[in-house]
Write an enzyme that holds these catalytic residues in place. Structure first.
Site, mmCIF file in Angstrom:
data_model
loop_
_atom_site.group_PDB
_atom_site.id
_atom_site.type_symbol
_atom_site.label_atom_id
_atom_site.label_comp_id
_atom_site.label_asym_id
_atom_site.label_seq_id
_atom_site.Cartn_x
_atom_site.Cartn_y
_atom_site.Cartn_z
ATOM 1 N N SER A 1 49.432 38.530 48.086
ATOM 2 C CA SER A 1 49.200 37.259 46.869
ATOM 3 C C SER A 1 50.179 37.116 45.850
ATOM 4 C CB SER A 1 47.815 37.906 46.102
ATOM 5 O OG SER A 1 46.646 37.560 46.533
ATOM 6 N N SER B 1 46.296 35.041 45.967
ATOM 7 C CA SER B 1 45.291 34.798 44.993
ATOM 8 C C SER B 1 45.983 34.519 43.681
ATOM 9 C CB SER B 1 44.355 36.048 44.966
ATOM 10 O OG SER B 1 45.288 36.962 44.356
ATOM 11 N N LYS C 1 48.979 36.481 35.133
ATOM 12 C CA LYS C 1 47.942 36.255 35.984
ATOM 13 C C LYS C 1 46.513 36.792 35.180
ATOM 14 C CE LYS C 1 46.247 37.271 40.896
ATOM 15 N NZ LYS C 1 46.439 37.968 42.048
HETATM 16 N N1 GLN Z 1 44.617 37.010 51.097
HETATM 17 C C1 GLN Z 1 44.275 38.425 50.951
HETATM 18 C C2 GLN Z 1 42.833 38.448 50.672
HETATM 19 O O1 GLN Z 1 42.157 37.719 50.438
HETATM 20 C C3 GLN Z 1 44.927 39.040 50.007
HETATM 21 C C4 GLN Z 1 44.618 38.890 48.407
HETATM 22 C C5 GLN Z 1 45.458 39.571 47.709
HETATM 23 O O2 GLN Z 1 46.763 39.822 48.040
HETATM 24 N N2 GLN Z 1 45.046 39.870 46.322
HETATM 25 O O3 GLN Z 1 42.112 39.817 50.573
#
Ligand code: GLN
Length: 483
Positions: free
Chosen positions: A175, A151, A76
């Site tokens: 995410s 994400s 990532k």
């Molecule tokens: N959807 C969550 C957010 O937008 C989690 C994102 C993540 O785990 N990086 O904060």
């Protein structure tokens, strides 16, 4: 060749059926051919990959072995990679070449893994759809009109489309698990502190945790083994021995106590997903598990608490991107304030700006007690709920998401609608607990995930349950058409 799992690749390499160089070339060609449909990569690292593959083949020829030696993966794009762009999905870092490798990257490279590239992601890991990336949205290989989740949507789409067997990801509020659910993968968020955050660009430091995304629990065990462990460069890394995750995969589930929280089956859950979750429960019962109802009474407060704490930490973490110390710098600034304003205004996208504003507001004098401190108290209550439940059961089971992957653009005008989709995942981050999502079936041709949560440092237990489930089901073997 591209259909192989990490475990199959390890066996093939050990038996000299093919070399890492051959496999790497096949996968790089596949990425070049198919990724334009998905947009799952921000950078390809062909040269590095071929170099690492040749080195891995040489190490094997010298008698070395290891499940990751010669295994192709991707990172990532928030794990720092020395000399290679590390963008975090943002224009702010479009030209940032990290001067060092993140601990996770260094550990996997030392184990012989081959880095094919850096995967697309929501900007600064903020999002659930991978639509906030400055490099454009990622498409779900199961249906190109739908989001892959976020994400870590790039890592998920690439693995689901068989462009590579596994990838690293991070999970601040879901995410890893949510994109796993949306693309029919297995993904594990480890206990907070299990995997080093050093060199992982921070979103919300008390919640962020790196982990594996792969097709099977067996592969997650292999990748986690290479990622986990104490790191003195990360002050929240925990100095606990790392168990052999592959060794415990075959433990019997006889007598395993599975807790199903009654709050999980509320009105917001798609009834078709509820049915698939019930089917997975029946499957695990056949394997000897015992089901018990538990309660997580503070779950309803978790989303508001998370969406105060995460932006608060983000507003502080992202202050370093000011066009001076780090990040994009605007053209011809008139003075220092103009430099800050325009550099940050141009470098950050709308979702990141929104969260910085929410976070700065929640931390400001006069509001700190009402929002930030209150949210921290809720965080403790959420943790206490889990501790009480884990007195009675070994793991907790439920849906990973209330709905399957939505259509691209469907939630763009309403950020809160997207935040609400995190209801099942964020509690584990607030409590620091490990969680896993695995394939449990399909709704309208789109994958559905079942989530398992365990007490601290019980990653091995989660992988064990998921592996036993996968030995007896075939959801995880389904391949998206066209890939
Ligand atoms: N959807 C969550 C957010 O937008 C989690 C994102 C993540 O785990 N990086 O904060």
């Amino acid at each position: 060749m591209h259909q192989m799992t990490l475990a199959e690749i390890a066996r093939g390499l050990a038996d000299k059926k093919f070399s890492s160089e051959e496999l790497t070339k096949v996968l790089l060609a596949r990425i070049t051919q198919l990724d334009p449909q998905l947009n799952s990569f921000i950078s390809l690292t062909e040269e590095l990959a071929l170099e690492q593959a040749k080195a891995a083949d040489a190490r094997r020829a010298n008698g070395e072995s290891g499940a990751l030696l010669g295994a192709p993966i991707a990172h990532k794009d928030l794990f720092c990679t020395q000399g290679i762009r590390t963008s975090c999905g943002s224009k702010m870092l479009d030209n940032f070449k990290a001067p060092y490798d993140a601990t996770v990257v260094a550990k996997l490279a030392a184990a012989g893994a081959v880095t094919l590239g850096k995967t697309n992601m929501d900007e600064f890991a903020m999002g659930s759809a991978n639509e906030s990336s400055w490099y454009g949205a990622v498409k779900n290989p199961w249906n190109l009109e739908h989001v892959p989740g976020g994400s870590s949507g790039g890592s998920a789409a690439a693995v689901a489309a068989r462009l590579l067997p596994a990838a690293t990801a991070t999970d601040t509020g879901g995410s890893i698990r949510q994109p796993a659910a949306f693309t029919n993968l297995t993904g594990l968020k480890p206990t907070y502190g299990r995997v080093s955050r050093w060199g992982m660009i921070a979103y919300a430091s008390s919640l962020d945790q790196g982990g594996p995304l792969a097709r099977t629990a067996e592969d997650c065990a292999i990748l986690l083994q290479g990622m986990a462990g104490f790191d003195q460069n990360d002050s929240t890394s925990i100095d606990e021995p790392v168990p052999d995750y592959s060794a415990s995969l075959n433990t019997s589930l006889q007598g395993l106590r599975i807790g199903v929280p009654k709050e999980y089956f509320s009105a917001g859950l798609d009834p078709r997903i509820a049915e698939l979750i019930q089917n997975s429960i029946k499957e695990l019962q056949k394997l000897g598990a015992v089901i018990k109802e538990v309660s997580l009474p503070n779950m309803q407060h978790a989303i508001p608490a998370y969406y105060v704490i995460a932006p608060a930490e983000a507003s502080s973490n992202l202050s370093r991107f000011d066009g001076v110390r780090f990040g994009h710098r605007c053209e011809n600034p008139e003075n220092l304030i103009d430099l800050y304003k325009r550099s940050r205004g141009e470098g950050f996208g709308p979702e990141v700006q929104r969260r910085i504003m929410v976070g700065a507001y929640a931390l400001s004098a006069g509001y700190y007690d009402a929002y930030y401190l209150k949210a921290q108290k809720i965080r403790r209550l959420v943790k206490n709920d889990f501790m009480a439940a884990f007195n009675e059961v070994d793991i907790i089971l439920g849906p990973t998401t209330p709905n399957p992957a939505w259509k691209l653009g469907a939630k763009n005008s309403d950020p809160v609608a997207a935040y609400l989709e995190d209801v099942y995942t964020i509690t584990a981050n607030l409590a620091g607990l490990p969680g896993l999502s695995m394939p449990a079936g399909f709704v309208d041709g789109l994958p559905v995930g079942v989530q398992l949560l365990a007490p601290y440092f019980q990653e091995g237990r989660l992988l064990n349950v998921a592996h036993q489930y996968q030995l007896n089901t075939d959801w995880h073997t389904r391949t998206p058409t066209g890939f």
